[in-house]
Design a protein around this motif. Structure first.
Motif, PDB file in Angstrom:
ATOM      1  N   ASN A 113      30.734  -8.017  22.161  1.00 24.28           N
ATOM      2  CA  ASN A 113      29.795  -6.904  22.322  1.00 24.28           C
ATOM      3  C   ASN A 113      30.359  -5.768  23.161  1.00 24.28           C
ATOM      4  OD1 ASN A 113      27.669  -8.081  20.818  1.00 24.28           O
ATOM      5  ND2 ASN A 113      27.166  -9.391  22.560  1.00 24.28           N
ATOM      6  N   MET A 114      31.667  -5.783  23.389  1.00 26.30           N
ATOM      7  CA  MET A 114      32.324  -4.716  24.136  1.00 26.30           C
ATOM      8  C   MET A 114      33.152  -3.907  23.143  1.00 26.30           C
ATOM      9  SD  MET A 114      31.679  -5.341  27.516  1.00 26.30           S
ATOM     10  CE  MET A 114      33.075  -4.968  28.553  1.00 26.30           C
ATOM     11  N   TRP A 115      32.582  -2.811  22.651  1.00 28.75           N
ATOM     12  CA  TRP A 115      33.179  -2.086  21.549  1.00 28.75           C
ATOM     13  C   TRP A 115      34.422  -1.323  21.998  1.00 28.75           C
ATOM     14  CZ3 TRP A 115      30.975  -4.606  18.021  1.00 28.75           C
ATOM     15  CH2 TRP A 115      29.620  -4.932  18.082  1.00 28.75           C
ATOM     16  N   SER A 116      35.310  -1.084  21.060  1.00 25.92           N
ATOM     17  CA  SER A 116      36.531  -0.332  21.355  1.00 25.92           C
ATOM     18  C   SER A 116      36.201   1.151  21.517  1.00 25.92           C
ATOM     19  CB  SER A 116      37.547  -0.518  20.227  1.00 25.92           C
ATOM     20  OG  SER A 116      37.039   0.016  19.018  1.00 25.92           O
ATOM     21  N   GLY A 117      37.125   1.873  22.127  1.00 27.74           N
ATOM     22  CA  GLY A 117      36.942   3.313  22.250  1.00 27.74           C
ATOM     23  C   GLY A 117      37.626   3.867  23.477  1.00 27.74           C
ATOM     24  N   HIS A 118      37.449   5.169  23.674  1.00 28.22           N
ATOM     25  CA  HIS A 118      38.015   5.872  24.823  1.00 28.22           C
ATOM     26  C   HIS A 118      36.932   6.040  25.891  1.00 28.22           C
ATOM     27  CE1 HIS A 118      41.407   6.682  22.264  1.00 28.22           C
ATOM     28  NE2 HIS A 118      40.670   7.382  21.423  1.00 28.22           N
ATOM     29  N   PRO A 119      37.309   6.089  27.143  1.00 25.06           N
ATOM     30  CA  PRO A 119      36.316   6.248  28.216  1.00 25.06           C
ATOM     31  C   PRO A 119      35.706   7.644  28.245  1.00 25.06           C
ATOM     32  CG  PRO A 119      38.537   6.276  29.117  1.00 25.06           C
ATOM     33  CD  PRO A 119      38.673   5.912  27.670  1.00 25.06           C
ATOM     34  N   LEU A 120      34.476   7.721  28.737  1.00 24.64           N
ATOM     35  CA  LEU A 120      33.813   9.023  28.871  1.00 24.64           C
ATOM     36  C   LEU A 120      34.610   9.948  29.791  1.00 24.64           C
ATOM     37  CD1 LEU A 120      30.038   8.091  29.348  1.00 24.64           C
ATOM     38  CD2 LEU A 120      31.298   8.442  27.221  1.00 24.64           C
ATOM     39  N   SER A 121      35.264   9.372  30.777  1.00 33.94           N
ATOM     40  CA  SER A 121      36.021  10.193  31.722  1.00 33.94           C
ATOM     41  C   SER A 121      37.173  10.938  31.053  1.00 33.94           C
ATOM     42  CB  SER A 121      36.559   9.321  32.865  1.00 33.94           C
ATOM     43  OG  SER A 121      37.304   8.233  32.357  1.00 33.94           O
ATOM     44  N   ALA A 122      37.521  10.552  29.818  1.00 33.70           N
ATOM     45  CA  ALA A 122      38.606  11.226  29.086  1.00 33.70           C
ATOM     46  C   ALA A 122      38.083  12.199  28.032  1.00 33.70           C
ATOM     47  CB  ALA A 122      39.507  10.191  28.420  1.00 33.70           C
ATOM     48  N   LEU A 123      36.779  12.495  28.027  1.00 27.48           N
ATOM     49  CA  LEU A 123      36.228  13.449  27.068  1.00 27.48           C
ATOM     50  C   LEU A 123      36.811  14.844  27.285  1.00 27.48           C
ATOM     51  CD1 LEU A 123      32.489  12.316  27.067  1.00 27.48           C
ATOM     52  CD2 LEU A 123      33.931  12.501  25.027  1.00 27.48           C
ATOM     53  N   ASP A 124      36.960  15.568  26.176  1.00 23.07           N
ATOM     54  CA  ASP A 124      37.434  16.955  26.204  1.00 23.07           C
ATOM     55  C   ASP A 124      36.273  17.856  25.789  1.00 23.07           C
ATOM     56  OD1 ASP A 124      38.461  19.490  25.517  1.00 23.07           O
ATOM     57  OD2 ASP A 124      40.399  18.662  24.963  1.00 23.07           O
ATOM     58  N   PRO A 125      35.588  18.484  26.725  1.00 22.64           N
ATOM     59  CA  PRO A 125      34.395  19.279  26.397  1.00 22.64           C
ATOM     60  C   PRO A 125      34.646  20.405  25.403  1.00 22.64           C
ATOM     61  CG  PRO A 125      34.496  18.853  28.746  1.00 22.64           C
ATOM     62  CD  PRO A 125      35.817  18.421  28.172  1.00 22.64           C
ATOM     63  N   ASP A 126      35.798  21.086  25.498  1.00 26.31           N
ATOM     64  CA  ASP A 126      36.079  22.195  24.587  1.00 26.31           C
ATOM     65  C   ASP A 126      36.298  21.695  23.156  1.00 26.31           C
ATOM     66  OD1 ASP A 126      35.887  24.119  26.591  1.00 26.31           O
ATOM     67  OD2 ASP A 126      37.997  23.906  27.139  1.00 26.31           O
ATOM     68  N   LEU A 127      37.011  20.592  23.021  1.00 24.24           N
ATOM     69  CA  LEU A 127      37.221  20.011  21.692  1.00 24.24           C
ATOM     70  C   LEU A 127      35.902  19.519  21.118  1.00 24.24           C
ATOM     71  CD1 LEU A 127      39.103  19.113  19.417  1.00 24.24           C
ATOM     72  CD2 LEU A 127      39.561  17.008  20.717  1.00 24.24           C
ATOM     73  N   PHE A 128      35.084  18.895  21.966  1.00 21.95           N
ATOM     74  CA  PHE A 128      33.765  18.453  21.504  1.00 21.95           C
ATOM     75  C   PHE A 128      32.943  19.637  21.010  1.00 21.95           C
ATOM     76  CE2 PHE A 128      29.251  17.950  22.195  1.00 21.95           C
ATOM     77  CZ  PHE A 128      28.975  16.777  21.513  1.00 21.95           C
ATOM     78  N   LYS A 129      32.951  20.729  21.771  1.00 29.35           N
ATOM     79  CA  LYS A 129      32.163  21.900  21.376  1.00 29.35           C
ATOM     80  C   LYS A 129      32.558  22.388  19.992  1.00 29.35           C
ATOM     81  CE  LYS A 129      30.925  26.610  22.734  1.00 29.35           C
ATOM     82  NZ  LYS A 129      31.121  27.707  23.735  1.00 29.35           N
ATOM     83  N   ALA A 130      33.860  22.438  19.728  1.00 25.89           N
ATOM     84  CA  ALA A 130      34.327  22.921  18.427  1.00 25.89           C
ATOM     85  C   ALA A 130      33.838  22.014  17.301  1.00 25.89           C
ATOM     86  CB  ALA A 130      35.854  23.006  18.420  1.00 25.89           C
ATOM     87  N   LYS A 131      33.935  20.711  17.499  1.00 23.78           N
ATOM     88  CA  LYS A 131      33.536  19.767  16.453  1.00 23.78           C
ATOM     89  C   LYS A 131      32.017  19.728  16.288  1.00 23.78           C
ATOM     90  CE  LYS A 131      37.551  16.706  16.602  1.00 23.78           C
ATOM     91  NZ  LYS A 131      38.008  15.300  16.607  1.00 23.78           N
ATOM     92  N   PHE A 132      31.301  19.729  17.397  1.00 22.07           N
ATOM     93  CA  PHE A 132      29.845  19.701  17.344  1.00 22.07           C
ATOM     94  C   PHE A 132      29.300  20.970  16.697  1.00 22.07           C
ATOM     95  CE2 PHE A 132      25.798  20.762  19.526  1.00 22.07           C
ATOM     96  CZ  PHE A 132      25.019  19.720  19.040  1.00 22.07           C
ATOM     97  N   SER A 133      29.876  22.101  17.053  1.00 25.61           N
ATOM     98  CA  SER A 133      29.435  23.379  16.472  1.00 25.61           C
ATOM     99  C   SER A 133      29.557  23.358  14.958  1.00 25.61           C
ATOM    100  CB  SER A 133      30.275  24.532  17.033  1.00 25.61           C
ATOM    101  OG  SER A 133      30.111  24.675  18.403  1.00 25.61           O
ATOM    102  N   SER A 134      30.646  22.765  14.466  1.00 24.21           N
ATOM    103  CA  SER A 134      30.880  22.733  13.025  1.00 24.21           C
ATOM    104  C   SER A 134      29.788  21.940  12.305  1.00 24.21           C
ATOM    105  CB  SER A 134      32.257  22.122  12.739  1.00 24.21           C
ATOM    106  OG  SER A 134      32.463  21.978  11.348  1.00 24.21           O
ATOM    107  N   VAL A 135      29.454  20.762  12.840  1.00 23.37           N
ATOM    108  CA  VAL A 135      28.437  19.923  12.185  1.00 23.37           C
ATOM    109  C   VAL A 135      27.066  20.581  12.268  1.00 23.37           C
ATOM    110  CG1 VAL A 135      27.346  17.663  12.105  1.00 23.37           C
ATOM    111  CG2 VAL A 135      29.755  17.843  12.726  1.00 23.37           C
ATOM    112  N   LEU A 136      26.704  21.078  13.449  1.00 24.00           N
ATOM    113  CA  LEU A 136      25.383  21.682  13.602  1.00 24.00           C
ATOM    114  C   LEU A 136      25.250  22.941  12.757  1.00 24.00           C
ATOM    115  CD1 LEU A 136      22.662  21.364  14.944  1.00 24.00           C
ATOM    116  CD2 LEU A 136      23.514  22.653  16.915  1.00 24.00           C
ATOM    117  N   ALA A 137      26.339  23.688  12.596  1.00 20.94           N
ATOM    118  CA  ALA A 137      26.305  24.880  11.741  1.00 20.94           C
ATOM    119  C   ALA A 137      26.021  24.501  10.290  1.00 20.94           C
ATOM    120  CB  ALA A 137      27.618  25.641  11.850  1.00 20.94           C
TER     121      ALA A 137
END
Length: 386
Positions: A113-137
């Protein structure tokens, strides 16, 4: 006008004011009632449509679901919206991490029950914004009005947050732990990076056309209905829901969200027993909804319970649903005061369907043996909250 008549009119007006102010808040402001759907991207379009038709037939107008960042994902949202069903969108982090971010690997045999992935502390806010903007648009261009945007899922729990180590410490961390415990301090670093993601979400949302007023919710924080401190051996660690909200609010959370999403799976012991029912009410107040406040409050936001539910004891057909009926009816009564006070704005049951990957029927599912269960009808009935 005589003083006698004037006094009578003032008395009448005062009585009307008292009457109007005593009308329950639920009658003036609706609560969102809905149901989770699981891994719709692994269903064919035909099966998606069949599920949506069944959900619509049950009178449900809100589902909680991920929307894959693909044309197929946007098309699912469009088809749901065309049927009068809005989505509380579980927004993933869209693989928006810093270059070289560490990875927690999935260890199925030992930590399933411990899923794979990257830690939140390694998030890139600018990259997230670009990807999120695309989907929401794309959703905006398709005219899809969302019910809410829920940013992340259960990030206060070891299973969904790779800032927790593997194996995780069997402990429910407190606010003090986030400030002083070395392991919890790493989790706190991830929380601070998560707040930067929420700031980007609000910035993007505020510049959309269709979804400019769509509520932004926190990640659905999981509630462990017990005191902070050590847990039983081998229990995955977490940060308490209350400590998580206290920490995030102290660092600016409320300027970026409209509500707090929380998850609870209440104890199901002794259905119909008054003492057991009293325990569920007490734990709900102490560990789940303690930080929920009406709109406009200076000390917090309203909550949305975006996952809650009870297991069936067995999933054989025909369904024996009597115990779950008792528990669901009881919990709807427990939720009612929070709705009346404006502290609870959403109530989304988990779930409707069985995960397409599952090898057996999900005992939490409301849709069993080809139809909506009796407990499902209760969980989706807003009249029980009025």
């Amino acid at each position: 006008m005589s003083s006698k008549v004037s006094g009578w009119l003032w008395d009448l007006m005062g009585a009307l004011v008292i009457l109007l102010c005593s009308v329950p808040a639920c009658c003036a402001a609706n609560v969102v009632i809905g149901v989770n759907v699981v891994n719709v991207n692994h269903l064919s379009v035909v099966r998606q449509n069949d599920m949506l038709k069944a959900i619509k037939s049950a009178g449900v107008t809100v589902i909680r679901s991920g929307i894959p960042a693909t044309d197929d994902g946007v098309d699912f949202a469009r088809r749901a919206y065309a049927m009068g069903i809005r989505i509380d969108w579980i927004v993933s982090f869209l693989d928006a991490y810093q270059v070289g971010a560490p990875t927690r690997t999935y260890q199925k045999s030992t930590y399933s029950n411990m899923w794979s992935g990257h830690p939140l502390s390694a998030l890139d806010p600018d990259l997230f914004k670009a990807k999120f903007s695309s989907v929401l648009a794309k959703l905006d261009a398709a005219g899809v009005k969302l019910e809410a945007m829920e940013i992340g899922n259960e990030i206060n729990m070891a299973g969904f947050n790779p800032d927790f180590p593997v194996p995780s410490e069997s402990r429910q961390f407190s606010l003090e732990d986030l400030e002083h415990d070395p392991g919890a301090q790493q989790i706190a670093k991830g929380y601070l990076q998560y707040l930067k993601i929420l700031a980007q979400v609000k910035n993007v949302r505020d510049h959309t056309r269709v979804n400019r007023t769509t509520p932004i919710l926190t990640a659905g924080f999981g509630a462990y209905e017990g005191p902070e401190g050590p847990l039983s051996k081998h229990t995955p660690g977490l940060v308490s829901l209350n400590a998580t909200l206290d920490f995030l609010r102290a660092h600016g959370l409320d300027q970026w969200v409209d509500g707090y999403a929380v998850h609870v799976y209440p104890w199901s012991d002794h259905p119909g027993d008054p003492l057991a029912a009293a325990g569920r009410r007490r734990r709900l107040a102490q560990f789940v909804l303690a930080r929920c406040h009406p709109p406009g409050s200076e000390i917090g936001k309203p909550c949305w319970i975006t996952e809650w539910g009870f297991k069936l004891q067995d999933t054989m057909c025909p369904v024996n649903d009597s115990e779950r009926v008792t528990l669901v009816r009881e919990m709807m009564g427990d939720f009612k005061p929070y709705v009346e006070q404006g502290r609870l704005k959403g109530l989304i049951y988990f779930g409707w369907n069985t995960d397409p990957w599952a090898k057996s029927v999900d005992p939490f599912s409301l849709y069993q043996c080809g139809s909506l269960t009796a407990s499902g009808r209760l969980a989706l009935d807003p009249s029980l909250l009025q």
